[in-house]
Design an enzyme around this catalytic site. Sequence first.
Site, mmCIF file in Angstrom:
data_model
loop_
_atom_site.group_PDB
_atom_site.id
_atom_site.type_symbol
_atom_site.label_atom_id
_atom_site.label_comp_id
_atom_site.label_asym_id
_atom_site.label_seq_id
_atom_site.Cartn_x
_atom_site.Cartn_y
_atom_site.Cartn_z
ATOM 1 N N SER A 1 0.851 -1.198 0.000
ATOM 2 C CA SER A 1 0.000 0.000 0.000
ATOM 3 C C SER A 1 0.880 1.240 0.000
ATOM 4 O O SER A 1 2.101 1.159 0.191
ATOM 5 C CB SER A 1 -0.925 0.022 1.227
ATOM 6 O OG SER A 1 -0.157 0.099 2.428
ATOM 7 N N GLY A 2 0.259 2.384 -0.219
ATOM 8 C CA GLY A 2 0.928 3.671 -0.084
ATOM 9 C C GLY A 2 2.164 3.842 -0.936
ATOM 10 O O GLY A 2 2.219 3.431 -2.102
ATOM 11 N N SER A 16 11.830 10.068 7.464
ATOM 12 C CA SER A 16 10.837 11.109 7.715
ATOM 13 C C SER A 16 11.506 12.372 8.222
ATOM 14 O O SER A 16 12.512 12.321 8.939
ATOM 15 C CB SER A 16 9.828 10.615 8.760
ATOM 16 O OG SER A 16 9.093 11.684 9.303
ATOM 17 N N TYR A 26 7.656 7.286 17.526
ATOM 18 C CA TYR A 26 7.770 7.270 16.062
ATOM 19 C C TYR A 26 8.998 8.056 15.615
ATOM 20 O O TYR A 26 9.770 7.595 14.760
ATOM 21 C CB TYR A 26 6.509 7.863 15.432
ATOM 22 C CG TYR A 26 6.562 7.920 13.918
ATOM 23 C CD1 TYR A 26 6.354 6.775 13.160
ATOM 24 C CD2 TYR A 26 6.846 9.117 13.266
ATOM 25 C CE1 TYR A 26 6.425 6.818 11.767
ATOM 26 C CE2 TYR A 26 6.912 9.175 11.875
ATOM 27 C CZ TYR A 26 6.700 8.025 11.137
ATOM 28 O OH TYR A 26 6.778 8.073 9.755
#
Length: 268
Positions: A17-18, A146, A171
């Site tokens: 996904s994604g 990120s 995270y």
Amino acid sequence: MSPSLPGHTVLVTGATSGIGYQTARLLAESGATVLVHGRTTEEAHAAVDRLVSLAGVQADRLCPFGADFARLEEVEQLAARVLAEHPHLDVLVNNAGMAAPERHTVTVDGNEIAFQVNFLAHYLLTSLLEPALTTEPGGRVVNVSSSLHRTGSIQWADPNRARRYSRLAAYAQSQLALTVFAADPRVTAVSVHPGICATSLLPLYAHQGVAPAEGAAHVVRLCAPDTEIVNGAYYDRDQRVTPAPAATEPRTVKRLNKLADVLVGHTA
């Protein structure tokens, strides 16, 4: 324009996904053989079926693999199968990731789940696949990281954050660790923030994001052999920028490797 990758073999983790799914699609359309990883074999097969039926990708360019990164034993089994079936690997895209849950959660291996899925599993997989990535010059690893790594800190005495847990801090720690890991000298690796994309991780960043395919294009560019990379470099989409200071500190790299070896059982 997509790069030309005929004859190249690329493993994409979290490819059901994604950004991972779109990365697999773009790579296959560029001529690469893509090892499509999913949390289960069934999810991987379903992603391959979608790529063939909906995206028009040639089936012979896709190979499904299943492994739950919340179980390090399955990561080891994934690596063993890849090495047996694809002894030469041109690129490993460490993309699989999850948002840390609201409540502190520990895996069967005893690690905080986001730290394991987002970093430790990729650390172990990369270490185990080093022989395949280094059989010929040019093998590389692309870590899908990120921009939130800049807000993170690694709690060396409590990496599982058992004493003080925050899902955002957990995270960010996992993303910082993944970014630091790119500076490991064993395999040439880079990290990339693909932009804020409309995926399951979007709530961590904003209310709106670009299409996952747009983020995937930045990942695929770094997979191409004609894109020169420097080990440990960090990219914000298509621009090389300076990562958080800790990401390039040799002492931090060594300390993180030592910690990761302990947490994965030094099975690499």
